[in-house]
Enzyme design. Structure first.
Site, PDB file in Angstrom:
ATOM      1  CB  VAL A 133     -12.492  38.771  73.379  1.00 58.87           C
ATOM      2  CG1 VAL A 133     -12.039  39.085  71.968  1.00 58.87           C
ATOM      3  CG2 VAL A 133     -13.967  38.366  73.392  1.00 58.87           C
ATOM      4  CD  GLU A 134      -7.390  42.094  73.672  1.00 59.94           C
ATOM      5  OE1 GLU A 134      -6.412  41.472  73.227  1.00 59.94           O
ATOM      6  OE2 GLU A 134      -7.767  43.167  73.170  1.00 59.94           O
ATOM      7  CB  SER A 135      -5.547  36.724  77.376  1.00 61.04           C
ATOM      8  OG  SER A 135      -6.376  36.848  78.534  1.00 61.04           O
TER       9      SER A 135
ATOM     10  CG  LEU B 155     -11.077  43.792  76.766  1.00 59.61           C
ATOM     11  CD1 LEU B 155     -11.337  45.274  76.594  1.00 59.61           C
ATOM     12  CD2 LEU B 155      -9.728  43.582  77.417  1.00 59.61           C
TER      13      LEU B 155
ATOM     14  CE1 TYR C  38     -10.420  42.628  71.446  1.00 56.11           C
ATOM     15  CE2 TYR C  38     -11.521  44.743  71.246  1.00 56.11           C
ATOM     16  CZ  TYR C  38     -10.681  43.895  71.931  1.00 56.11           C
ATOM     17  OH  TYR C  38     -10.089  44.308  73.088  1.00 56.11           O
TER      18      TYR C  38
END
Length: 107
Positions: free
Chosen positions: A9-11, A6, A96
């Site tokens: 993918v997020e940051s 996560l 996502y």
């Protein structure tokens, strides 16, 4: 492994990341989530991950253990998941969910 995927993918592991929608830090906490979990500095990695993990846990519990739905809710919001009765038909959200599960080796 799920949380690492996560964060990737997020940051992309950038603790100072900020999205155009205002999400902050490694787990891209929205201001409302930061307030909910009493985060004083959303860019502090330990605090950000702690709040992000607690939010994700809450979503997993709320989605009765369905990781796809929990991740979709993390991305698009719980209301969108409820409105569509599953992963919303948004290209971004579908990608996502798929990317995180793939990186984590879950799908």
């Amino acid at each position: 492994i799920l949380v690492q995927a996560l964060i990737q993918v997020e940051s992309n592991y950038q603790p100072r990341a900020r999205s155009s929608k205002g999400a902050m830090g490694l787990m891209q906490l929205m201001p409302s989530v930061a307030r909910e979990y009493k985060v004083k500095n959303a860019y502090d990695p330990a605090t950000n991950i702690d709040a992000g993990v607690r939010k994700l846990r809450s979503l997993i519990d709320g989605m009765k253990g369905d990781l796809s739905l929990a991740l979709a809710a993390y991305n698009a919001g719980e209301a969108a998941v409820a409105r569509f009765g599953g992963v919303p038909p948004y290209r971004e959200t579908q990608s996502y969910v798929s990317r995180i599960l793939s990186i984590a080796g879950i799908r």
